[in-house]
Write an enzyme that holds these catalytic residues in place. Structure first.
Site, PDB file in Angstrom:
ATOM      1  N   LYS A  23       1.314   4.280  -2.910  1.00  0.00           N
ATOM      2  CA  LYS A  23       1.001   5.680  -2.599  1.00  0.00           C
ATOM      3  C   LYS A  23       2.231   6.574  -2.774  1.00  0.00           C
ATOM      4  O   LYS A  23       2.111   7.722  -3.194  1.00  0.00           O
ATOM      5  CB  LYS A  23       0.408   5.814  -1.203  1.00  0.00           C
ATOM      6  CG  LYS A  23      -0.917   5.073  -1.045  1.00  0.00           C
ATOM      7  CD  LYS A  23      -1.927   5.495  -2.103  1.00  0.00           C
ATOM      8  CE  LYS A  23      -3.243   4.779  -1.947  1.00  0.00           C
ATOM      9  NZ  LYS A  23      -4.245   5.230  -2.907  1.00  0.00           N
TER      10      LYS A  23
ATOM     11  N   THR B 166     -15.062   6.457   5.501  1.00  0.00           N
ATOM     12  CA  THR B 166     -15.679   6.035   4.248  1.00  0.00           C
ATOM     13  C   THR B 166     -15.891   4.523   4.289  1.00  0.00           C
ATOM     14  O   THR B 166     -15.364   3.838   5.176  1.00  0.00           O
ATOM     15  CB  THR B 166     -14.788   6.389   3.031  1.00  0.00           C
ATOM     16  OG1 THR B 166     -13.569   5.650   3.124  1.00  0.00           O
ATOM     17  CG2 THR B 166     -14.519   7.887   2.959  1.00  0.00           C
TER      18      THR B 166
ATOM     19  N   TYR C 142       0.833  -1.206   0.000  1.00  0.00           N
ATOM     20  CA  TYR C 142       0.000   0.000   0.000  1.00  0.00           C
ATOM     21  C   TYR C 142       0.868   1.256   0.000  1.00  0.00           C
ATOM     22  O   TYR C 142       0.667   2.157  -0.804  1.00  0.00           O
ATOM     23  CB  TYR C 142      -0.941  -0.007   1.210  1.00  0.00           C
ATOM     24  CG  TYR C 142      -1.864   1.174   1.265  1.00  0.00           C
ATOM     25  CD1 TYR C 142      -3.003   1.200   0.475  1.00  0.00           C
ATOM     26  CD2 TYR C 142      -1.607   2.258   2.097  1.00  0.00           C
ATOM     27  CE1 TYR C 142      -3.871   2.287   0.500  1.00  0.00           C
ATOM     28  CE2 TYR C 142      -2.462   3.346   2.136  1.00  0.00           C
ATOM     29  CZ  TYR C 142      -3.596   3.356   1.345  1.00  0.00           C
ATOM     30  OH  TYR C 142      -4.442   4.427   1.385  1.00  0.00           O
TER      31      TYR C 142
ATOM     32  N   ILE D  56     -10.170   8.540   7.000  1.00  0.00           N
ATOM     33  CA  ILE D  56     -11.397   9.210   6.576  1.00  0.00           C
ATOM     34  C   ILE D  56     -12.536   8.204   6.705  1.00  0.00           C
ATOM     35  O   ILE D  56     -12.407   7.055   6.280  1.00  0.00           O
ATOM     36  CB  ILE D  56     -11.286   9.712   5.112  1.00  0.00           C
ATOM     37  CG1 ILE D  56     -10.042  10.600   4.919  1.00  0.00           C
ATOM     38  CG2 ILE D  56     -12.569  10.435   4.699  1.00  0.00           C
ATOM     39  CD1 ILE D  56     -10.031  11.897   5.690  1.00  0.00           C
TER      40      ILE D  56
END
Length: 123
Positions: A29, A60, A25, A58
């Site tokens: 990024k 979501t 990950y 966040i």
């Protein structure tokens, strides 16, 4: 031909730091930020600005069962953020809107972290 423009891409606060167990990950990024810098260099002669937002935690659906869970968003994880809460999609959206606006006309190749000051982030 249209006189310029602006592009905002999304990376992550993980694109600014590393993290245990997050190698794939974080690498992707970090790669997004490198791509943004190259796009900026390629597009600047065309008066196109290129920036990145780097969201932290966040609230979501990517959070799975933690999404919308007040114990998480206002409790445990909120304590990691000096601002006292987990981010909302609107927090990122307002940053993107600013970067796309004329008010950001001299900002390019910026990596804007939107993470409420998350103390686990290392910049």
């Amino acid at each position: 031909d249209a006189g310029g423009g602006a592009i905002v891409i999304t990376s992550s606060d993980a694109g600014k730091r590393g993290g245990a167990g997050m190698g794939s990950y974080c690498a992707t990024k970090h790669g997004v930020l490198g791509l943004m810098k190259c796009a900026m260099a390629d597009l600047a002669p065309h008066k196109i600005r290129v920036n990145a937002v780097c969201p932290g935690v966040i609230d979501t659906p990517i959070l799975g069962p933690l999404h919308g869970n007040k114990l998480f968003t206002e409790g445990i994880f909120a304590q990691m953020h000096p601002i006292g809460r987990v981010g909302q999609p609107e927090d990122v959206g307002r940053t993107v809107a600013f970067l796309l606006s004329d008010e950001a006309s001299y900002i390019t190749a910026a990596e804007i972290v939107v993470d409420g000051g998350n103390i686990s982030s290392q910049r």
